[in-house]
Motif scaffolding. Sequence first.
Motif, PDB file in Angstrom:
ATOM      1  N   SER A 118      30.626  31.746  37.097  1.00 21.46           N
ATOM      2  CA  SER A 118      30.968  32.246  35.771  1.00 21.46           C
ATOM      3  C   SER A 118      32.203  33.128  35.839  1.00 21.46           C
ATOM      4  CB  SER A 118      29.791  33.029  35.187  1.00 21.46           C
ATOM      5  OG  SER A 118      30.153  33.687  33.985  1.00 21.46           O
ATOM      6  N   GLY A 119      32.192  34.128  36.718  1.00 20.79           N
ATOM      7  CA  GLY A 119      33.312  35.054  36.855  1.00 20.79           C
ATOM      8  C   GLY A 119      32.998  36.107  37.881  1.00 20.79           C
ATOM      9  N   GLY A 120      33.776  37.168  37.885  1.00 15.52           N
ATOM     10  CA  GLY A 120      33.555  38.229  38.848  1.00 15.52           C
ATOM     11  C   GLY A 120      34.783  39.087  38.985  1.00 15.52           C
ATOM     12  N   SER A 121      34.958  39.697  40.162  1.00 18.93           N
ATOM     13  CA  SER A 121      36.117  40.537  40.408  1.00 18.93           C
ATOM     14  C   SER A 121      36.556  40.374  41.846  1.00 18.93           C
ATOM     15  CB  SER A 121      35.788  42.006  40.138  1.00 18.93           C
ATOM     16  OG  SER A 121      34.849  42.476  41.088  1.00 18.93           O
ATOM     17  N   GLY A 122      37.786  40.820  42.129  1.00 21.15           N
ATOM     18  CA  GLY A 122      38.305  40.733  43.479  1.00 21.15           C
ATOM     19  C   GLY A 122      38.888  39.369  43.765  1.00 21.15           C
TER      20      GLY A 122
END
Length: 296
Positions: free
Chosen positions: A267-271
């Motif tokens: 789906s998504g996230g960070s980094g």
Amino acid sequence: MLEDSVNRTPAPRTRLAAVASVLLAATALTVPGAAADSDAGRPTAAQLTAAHSALARADIGGSAWYTDAATGKVVVTVDSTVDAGELTTLTEAATTPAGAPEINPTTGILTKYVAGGEYIQLPGGVRCLVGFNVRDSADVKYALTAGHCTNVGDVSNIGTTVNSSFPDNDYALIRYTDQSAAQGSVYLYNGTYQDITSAGNAIVGRGVSSVSPTGGLRSGTVVGLNATVNYGGGDIVYGMIQTNLCAEQGSSGGPVFSATQAIGLISGGSGNCTSGGTTFAQPVVEPLAAHGVSVF
């Protein structure tokens, strides 16, 4: 809804210092009348429900949360855009009579990963990845991808979107124009393929893998279940799998799997895959059950 990243500016150094000071104080924060020692025990189901509801009402983009099944503690992930005041709000919202939440900063900014994929070219220049290929009882074949990539009726380079669910969920089904193009495997970006024969549920601590054109084959573990992710702008998804897999722009819809078993859709996230980060996935069993399809 289809942007490369959430339009939020990373926190300056002074803001990060303020957030750090709030983090140090977070473990001492309790609601009025709460017990201050370990005798307080685990929060009740009702208290956890109230905490999750309070976090949702706070509506702070760049935050995600789930309950640690082992400790009963609410675990809140915050990205670099969450300032000290917002962090205090989240901490207060997630505090139960059993104590304060666990606060985990993550690298970068939580965003939906849309751009730079190879497999699916969608209207508006959006490109995402096929997660898994599935088929229905009539042997009609579809690609599973992320719902934030598509709208119902979108025509892509592989077919037509027949279902798209986002926000709340994050999945979509694209019916293949060329039915023979759908193969029951995942390309590992090393010249080989992984056959996918079944679908299953994520388990905390379970090893999982993901692939993308930019990151190649990556490995990690499941960190939490039933996570809520607030990407900002009203884009909130529920019931996500939280992992420590790395992912980058262009990974949306991509597969999360364990050996031959399909687990989720990115789906998504960070980094990123240089500094590391946090990645959230839509459980794959939900769209399979909802639309009567199966991996093959």
